[in-house]
Design a protein around this motif. Sequence first.
Motif, short mmCIF file in Angstrom:
data_model
loop_
_atom_site.label_atom_id
_atom_site.label_comp_id
_atom_site.label_asym_id
_atom_site.label_seq_id
_atom_site.Cartn_x
_atom_site.Cartn_y
_atom_site.Cartn_z
N GLN A 16 0.27 -1.03 -0.11
CA GLN A 16 0.02 0.10 0.24
C GLN A 16 1.27 1.27 -0.29
OE1 GLN A 16 -2.06 -0.21 2.76
NE2 GLN A 16 -4.13 -1.71 2.75
N LYS A 17 2.01 0.83 1.07
CA LYS A 17 2.52 2.30 1.21
C LYS A 17 3.32 2.78 -0.59
CE LYS A 17 3.90 2.08 5.86
NZ LYS A 17 4.82 1.62 7.44
N LEU A 18 4.38 1.60 -1.46
CA LEU A 18 4.66 1.13 -1.98
C LEU A 18 4.23 1.96 -3.65
CD1 LEU A 18 6.77 -1.94 -2.66
CD2 LEU A 18 7.77 -0.03 -1.96
N GLN A 19 2.19 1.66 -3.49
CA GLN A 19 1.44 2.35 -3.97
C GLN A 19 1.77 3.75 -4.18
OE1 GLN A 19 -2.04 -0.41 -3.87
NE2 GLN A 19 -1.43 -1.77 -5.43
N ILE A 20 1.46 4.27 -3.19
CA ILE A 20 1.32 5.77 -2.68
C ILE A 20 2.93 6.31 -3.28
CG2 ILE A 20 1.51 7.56 -1.18
CD1 ILE A 20 -0.16 5.37 0.63
N ILE A 21 3.84 6.16 -2.80
CA ILE A 21 5.33 6.73 -3.47
C ILE A 21 5.41 5.88 -4.96
CG2 ILE A 21 5.64 6.97 -1.15
CD1 ILE A 21 7.87 4.96 -1.77
N CYS A 22 5.15 5.60 -5.54
CA CYS A 22 6.03 4.60 -6.90
C CYS A 22 5.19 4.57 -7.88
CB CYS A 22 6.16 3.04 -6.67
SG CYS A 22 7.74 2.63 -5.16
N THR A 23 5.52 4.76 -8.58
CA THR A 23 4.53 5.17 -10.17
C THR A 23 4.92 3.78 -10.51
OG1 THR A 23 6.60 4.67 -11.49
CG2 THR A 23 6.53 7.35 -11.03
N LEU A 70 16.91 1.07 -10.96
CA LEU A 70 16.56 -0.35 -9.83
C LEU A 70 16.87 0.32 -8.53
CD1 LEU A 70 16.32 -4.01 -11.02
CD2 LEU A 70 14.23 -2.62 -10.45
N ASN A 71 19.01 0.78 -8.54
CA ASN A 71 19.23 1.72 -7.20
C ASN A 71 18.43 2.83 -7.39
OD1 ASN A 71 21.49 -0.54 -6.96
ND2 ASN A 71 22.53 0.53 -8.69
N LYS A 72 17.94 3.39 -8.58
CA LYS A 72 17.32 5.26 -7.97
C LYS A 72 16.20 5.05 -7.03
CE LYS A 72 19.54 7.96 -11.63
NZ LYS A 72 19.07 8.71 -12.92
N LEU A 73 15.15 3.40 -7.20
CA LEU A 73 14.09 3.10 -7.00
C LEU A 73 14.35 2.35 -5.54
CD1 LEU A 73 11.30 2.95 -7.33
CD2 LEU A 73 11.85 0.64 -7.76
N TYR A 74 15.31 1.87 -5.31
CA TYR A 74 15.35 1.30 -4.21
C TYR A 74 15.89 2.76 -2.87
CZ TYR A 74 15.82 -3.40 -5.81
OH TYR A 74 15.35 -4.67 -6.59
N GLN A 75 16.96 3.17 -3.33
CA GLN A 75 17.32 4.85 -2.50
C GLN A 75 15.99 5.90 -2.05
OE1 GLN A 75 19.52 5.36 -1.48
NE2 GLN A 75 21.02 3.39 -1.95
N LYS A 76 15.00 5.64 -3.37
CA LYS A 76 14.15 6.44 -3.34
C LYS A 76 12.45 5.86 -2.23
CE LYS A 76 9.36 7.52 -5.39
NZ LYS A 76 8.80 7.76 -7.12
N LEU A 92 14.47 6.12 1.68
CA LEU A 92 14.33 7.12 1.85
C LEU A 92 12.87 7.77 2.40
CD1 LEU A 92 15.48 10.41 2.37
CD2 LEU A 92 14.41 10.77 -0.23
N ASN A 93 11.71 6.95 1.34
CA ASN A 93 10.32 7.20 1.89
C ASN A 93 9.85 6.12 3.15
OD1 ASN A 93 9.55 9.90 0.29
ND2 ASN A 93 10.70 8.38 -1.05
N LEU A 94 10.58 4.71 2.92
CA LEU A 94 9.59 4.24 3.76
C LEU A 94 11.00 3.53 5.16
CD1 LEU A 94 7.40 1.63 1.10
CD2 LEU A 94 6.93 4.01 2.72
N GLY A 95 12.23 3.60 4.46
CA GLY A 95 13.34 3.37 5.94
C GLY A 95 13.22 1.85 5.09
N VAL A 96 12.77 1.50 4.23
CA VAL A 96 13.16 -1.02 3.91
C VAL A 96 14.32 -0.16 3.31
CG1 VAL A 96 12.91 -2.30 2.41
CG2 VAL A 96 10.90 -0.83 3.73
N THR A 97 15.12 -1.20 4.50
CA THR A 97 16.64 -0.66 3.99
C THR A 97 17.73 -2.52 3.43
OG1 THR A 97 17.35 -1.96 6.30
CG2 THR A 97 17.46 0.26 5.76
#
Length: 177
Positions: free
Chosen positions: A119-126, A161-167, A170-175
Amino acid sequence: MNDNHKYAAGFNYLMEGDHQVLIHGVLKRLNIRHFNQHYDDLFQEGVLAFVQKYEQCPVDKTDKQRLGFIYQGVYWHLLDYLRKDSLVDTRQENDDTEIAYLPASDDSNALIERKLLLQKLQIICTKKELSYLYNKHELRMSVTKMAEQENISRQSMHKRLNKLYQKIKLNLGVTHW
Protein backbone atom coordinates in the motif's frame (compact mmCIF):
# COMPACT_ATOMS: atom_id res chain seq x y z
CA MET A 1 36.18 -45.48 7.37
CA ASN A 2 32.58 -44.53 8.18
CA ASP A 3 30.86 -41.49 6.65
CA ASN A 4 31.17 -39.39 9.82
CA HIS A 5 34.96 -39.52 9.75
CA LYS A 6 35.03 -39.24 5.96
CA TYR A 7 33.24 -35.88 5.96
CA ALA A 8 34.72 -34.51 9.20
CA ALA A 9 37.75 -33.08 7.38
CA GLY A 10 35.46 -31.26 4.94
CA PHE A 11 33.38 -29.74 7.74
CA ASN A 12 36.53 -28.74 9.61
CA TYR A 13 37.88 -27.06 6.47
CA LEU A 14 34.58 -25.25 6.00
CA MET A 15 34.75 -23.88 9.53
CA GLU A 16 38.36 -22.70 9.17
CA GLY A 17 38.84 -19.03 8.43
CA ASP A 18 36.14 -17.49 6.29
CA HIS A 19 35.30 -20.47 4.09
CA GLN A 20 31.56 -20.15 4.73
CA VAL A 21 31.74 -16.92 2.74
CA LEU A 22 32.29 -19.08 -0.34
CA ILE A 23 28.76 -20.46 -0.03
CA HIS A 24 27.32 -16.97 0.49
CA GLY A 25 29.22 -15.90 -2.65
CA VAL A 26 27.70 -18.72 -4.68
CA LEU A 27 24.22 -17.77 -3.48
CA LYS A 28 24.88 -14.15 -4.41
CA ARG A 29 26.09 -15.23 -7.85
CA LEU A 30 22.81 -17.14 -8.24
CA ASN A 31 20.93 -13.98 -7.23
CA ILE A 32 19.63 -15.55 -4.02
CA ARG A 33 19.62 -12.88 -1.32
CA HIS A 34 19.45 -13.32 2.45
CA PHE A 35 15.78 -12.28 2.59
CA ASN A 36 14.74 -15.08 0.22
CA GLN A 37 12.55 -17.56 2.07
CA HIS A 38 14.71 -20.45 0.83
CA TYR A 39 18.06 -18.87 1.64
CA ASP A 40 18.78 -20.95 4.76
CA ASP A 41 17.83 -24.20 3.01
CA LEU A 42 20.00 -23.34 0.02
CA PHE A 43 22.86 -22.42 2.33
CA GLN A 44 22.62 -25.86 3.96
CA GLU A 45 22.60 -27.49 0.51
CA GLY A 46 25.72 -25.46 -0.21
CA VAL A 47 27.35 -26.73 2.99
CA LEU A 48 26.72 -30.32 1.96
CA ALA A 49 28.04 -29.67 -1.54
CA PHE A 50 31.11 -27.94 -0.05
CA VAL A 51 31.95 -30.97 2.05
CA GLN A 52 31.41 -33.38 -0.85
CA LYS A 53 33.59 -31.32 -3.18
CA TYR A 54 36.28 -31.06 -0.52
CA GLU A 55 36.42 -34.86 -0.44
CA GLN A 56 36.58 -35.04 -4.26
CA CYS A 57 39.31 -32.42 -4.61
CA PRO A 58 42.72 -33.79 -5.62
CA VAL A 59 45.20 -33.57 -2.75
CA ASP A 60 47.92 -31.90 -4.85
CA LYS A 61 45.91 -28.66 -5.18
CA THR A 62 46.97 -25.46 -3.46
CA ASP A 63 44.51 -23.84 -1.06
CA LYS A 64 43.46 -21.29 -3.70
CA GLN A 65 42.94 -24.03 -6.31
CA ARG A 66 41.01 -26.15 -3.81
CA LEU A 67 38.67 -23.24 -3.02
CA GLY A 68 38.14 -22.62 -6.74
CA PHE A 69 37.34 -26.30 -7.26
CA ILE A 70 34.91 -26.30 -4.33
CA TYR A 71 33.30 -23.00 -5.40
CA GLN A 72 32.56 -24.34 -8.87
CA GLY A 73 31.20 -27.60 -7.43
CA VAL A 74 28.92 -25.78 -5.00
CA TYR A 75 27.73 -23.49 -7.81
CA TRP A 76 26.87 -26.42 -10.10
CA HIS A 77 25.18 -28.31 -7.28
CA LEU A 78 22.97 -25.38 -6.28
CA LEU A 79 22.19 -24.58 -9.91
CA ASP A 80 21.04 -28.17 -10.46
CA TYR A 81 19.07 -28.04 -7.22
CA LEU A 82 17.29 -24.84 -8.33
CA ARG A 83 16.55 -26.26 -11.78
CA LYS A 84 15.00 -29.39 -10.27
CA ASP A 85 12.98 -27.26 -7.87
CA SER A 86 11.82 -25.11 -10.77
CA LEU A 87 10.68 -28.19 -12.68
CA VAL A 88 8.67 -29.38 -9.68
CA ASP A 89 7.02 -25.95 -9.38
CA THR A 90 6.20 -25.91 -13.10
CA ARG A 91 4.62 -29.35 -12.91
CA GLN A 92 2.54 -28.30 -9.92
CA GLU A 93 1.34 -25.17 -11.74
CA ASN A 94 0.33 -27.21 -14.78
CA ASP A 95 -1.62 -29.68 -12.68
CA ASP A 96 -5.36 -29.39 -13.36
CA THR A 97 -6.29 -29.85 -9.72
CA GLU A 98 -6.73 -26.68 -7.74
CA ILE A 99 -5.14 -26.50 -4.32
CA ALA A 100 -6.03 -23.78 -1.87
CA TYR A 101 -2.95 -22.52 -0.08
CA LEU A 102 -3.76 -21.08 3.29
CA PRO A 103 -1.02 -19.20 5.08
CA ALA A 104 0.24 -20.76 8.28
CA SER A 105 -0.53 -18.78 11.40
CA ASP A 106 3.17 -17.86 11.69
CA ASP A 107 2.97 -16.23 8.28
CA SER A 108 -0.04 -14.04 9.10
CA ASN A 109 2.05 -11.17 10.43
CA ALA A 110 4.35 -11.35 7.43
CA LEU A 111 1.35 -11.19 5.08
CA ILE A 112 -0.07 -8.17 6.89
CA GLU A 113 3.31 -6.41 6.81
CA ARG A 114 3.63 -7.22 3.10
CA LYS A 115 0.20 -5.77 2.31
CA LEU A 116 0.98 -2.61 4.27
CA LEU A 117 4.28 -2.25 2.44
CA LEU A 118 2.53 -2.69 -0.92
CA GLN A 119 0.00 0.00 0.00
CA LYS A 120 2.81 2.40 0.87
CA LEU A 121 4.69 1.54 -2.32
CA GLN A 122 1.60 2.31 -4.41
CA ILE A 123 1.58 5.80 -2.93
CA ILE A 124 5.23 6.68 -3.60
CA CYS A 125 5.98 4.70 -6.77
CA THR A 126 4.92 5.18 -10.35
CA LYS A 127 3.23 2.36 -12.23
CA LYS A 128 6.47 1.67 -14.08
CA GLU A 129 8.43 1.47 -10.81
CA LEU A 130 5.84 -0.91 -9.35
CA SER A 131 6.20 -2.99 -12.49
CA TYR A 132 9.98 -3.17 -11.97
CA LEU A 133 9.50 -4.28 -8.37
CA TYR A 134 6.95 -6.89 -9.38
CA ASN A 135 9.13 -8.27 -12.15
CA LYS A 136 12.24 -8.36 -9.98
CA HIS A 137 10.85 -9.68 -6.71
CA GLU A 138 7.69 -11.57 -7.57
CA LEU A 139 8.50 -12.99 -10.99
CA ARG A 140 12.22 -13.30 -10.11
CA MET A 141 13.02 -11.79 -13.48
CA SER A 142 16.69 -11.08 -14.11
CA VAL A 143 17.92 -7.56 -14.67
CA THR A 144 18.97 -8.63 -18.17
CA LYS A 145 15.44 -9.81 -19.01
CA MET A 146 13.92 -6.64 -17.56
CA ALA A 147 16.32 -4.51 -19.59
CA GLU A 148 15.42 -6.41 -22.76
CA GLN A 149 11.74 -5.81 -22.03
CA GLU A 150 12.36 -2.08 -21.67
CA ASN A 151 14.78 -2.04 -24.61
CA ILE A 152 17.57 -0.51 -22.51
CA SER A 153 21.01 -1.65 -21.36
CA ARG A 154 21.55 -3.74 -18.21
CA GLN A 155 23.49 -0.86 -16.68
CA SER A 156 20.55 1.49 -17.23
CA MET A 157 18.20 -1.00 -15.61
CA HIS A 158 20.56 -1.36 -12.64
CA LYS A 159 20.63 2.44 -12.30
CA ARG A 160 16.82 2.61 -12.41
CA LEU A 161 16.51 -0.09 -9.78
CA ASN A 162 19.13 1.53 -7.54
CA LYS A 163 17.35 4.90 -7.78
CA LEU A 164 14.08 3.17 -6.96
CA TYR A 165 15.58 1.40 -3.94
CA GLN A 166 17.04 4.71 -2.73
CA LYS A 167 13.63 6.34 -3.14
CA ILE A 168 11.99 3.55 -1.13
CA LYS A 169 14.70 3.69 1.52
CA LEU A 170 14.30 7.45 1.85
CA ASN A 171 10.50 7.36 2.03
CA LEU A 172 9.82 4.12 3.86
CA GLY A 173 13.05 3.28 5.66
CA VAL A 174 13.20 -0.17 4.02
CA THR A 175 16.89 -1.10 4.02
CA HIS A 176 17.01 -4.60 2.52
CA TRP A 177 15.57 -6.33 -0.53
